[in-house]
Enzyme design. Sequence first.
Site, short mmCIF file in Angstrom:
data_model
loop_
_atom_site.label_atom_id
_atom_site.label_comp_id
_atom_site.label_asym_id
_atom_site.label_seq_id
_atom_site.Cartn_x
_atom_site.Cartn_y
_atom_site.Cartn_z
CG HIS A 199 -1.54 -1.18 1.29
ND1 HIS A 199 -2.85 -1.70 0.62
CD2 HIS A 199 -1.50 -2.74 1.48
CE1 HIS A 199 -3.23 -2.96 0.28
NE2 HIS A 199 -2.50 -3.21 1.31
CD GLU B 248 -1.90 -3.04 5.01
OE1 GLU B 248 -3.05 -3.48 4.48
OE2 GLU B 248 -1.21 -4.46 4.69
CG HIS C 287 0.71 -6.38 2.75
ND1 HIS C 287 -0.37 -5.94 2.20
CD2 HIS C 287 1.78 -6.46 1.65
CE1 HIS C 287 -0.26 -5.60 0.81
NE2 HIS C 287 1.52 -6.25 0.28
CD GLU D 191 -1.48 -9.95 5.53
OE1 GLU D 191 -1.48 -8.77 5.69
OE2 GLU D 191 -2.12 -9.82 4.04
ZN LIG Z 1 -2.41 -5.23 2.95
#
Ligand SMILES: [Zn+2]
Length: 367
Positions: free
Chosen positions: A200, A215, A268, A331
């Site tokens: 992102h 995030e 992420h 993640e």
């Molecule tokens: Zn993400």
Amino acid sequence: MRIQLNPGWQLTRRTYNGQPVGHFYLTHDAPLNLAVASGTSPLAPSTPPVATPVPPPASTLPLPPVTSPPSSRPTPLAATPSLPPVAVRPTPSPAAPGANGGVVASGTHFRVVVPITGPNTLQQVRAVEPEAFRTTVDGQAMVQVGLFRDRPRAEEVYQTLVAASLPAKILNAQAPATATLPPIPTVPREQTLVVIDPGHGGRDPGAIGIGGIQEKQINTTISNRVQQRLQEAGLTVLMTRTSDQWVDLDARAQFANRAGADLFVSIHANAISMDRPDINGLETYYLSSGERLARNIHSSVLRNTDMADRGVRQARFYVLRYTTMPAVLVETGFVTGSVDAARFRNPAAVNQIADAIAQGILDYLRG
Ligand SMILES: [Zn+2]
């Protein structure tokens, strides 16, 4: 808003290089001089607002996903030789691409979304496309699955969602203001080249969690620290973004491919729902050749932090699908999880995650 046109006038969509541009024109059936002479303006006199269901604004109209884009209609304007051609906004040239060229995203983009229709929409979409996140488009709550320069890529993702019975849409989107990847330096072949991909950025915050935690900021902090640790260990590390900027998913994957990276690690943070603070933990994803790398990173993070284990998993993340080297996506915990969100607010604990990811990469390279 309802727009009423006088007879002869119509809304016309232009295409450029086979793709619809992100705005509409008002055109008339007659040549310009006759249309002007007739004295009619395009817009009919406004009528009082009526209490009928409001059609969605133009930018949220679903585009037909499979049909080929409409060809550029030969408009009367174009047939009038004395008029200059209708200008199409020129593509800005890259600021200073390196010899191998930075990747620049520009022009109309295609945003693949699923409107939020219930409490489980995000989960349902993430079951198909795990990098989806919640956002709003023109005030409507949506799950954004991806933003693509290439319509075929957008359509491929769209079809995956439709096959899962999700009411996906493809929307036209403005190109982000800045989406320039750093130039690719020449890296000697004998050096190990790692591409770190902070997920992102820019106008795409990624998931938003407890206390408004974003995030993209977590991804940046962890990625920078992983880069630093790997460089200290003598590796060459390139980042797909080095500031808070939006970068197209395809540009991220192609950057790693062009650079000839030996490894690709996308960083992420996870999210599920603000109603599920009980869901916390580490997930590490691979698609094909990244399995051993995923297991090394995953076990290193579990060994060096107190994170819960949600497993090494296989998923068709875009950046895993379109990179050509062993690639994983980590993640690093749930911004919507009470335990993980608290950890993300603790700089020392975030550094621990980053150091453990770097250690896992080194473990992998040592075989
Ligand atoms: Zn993400």
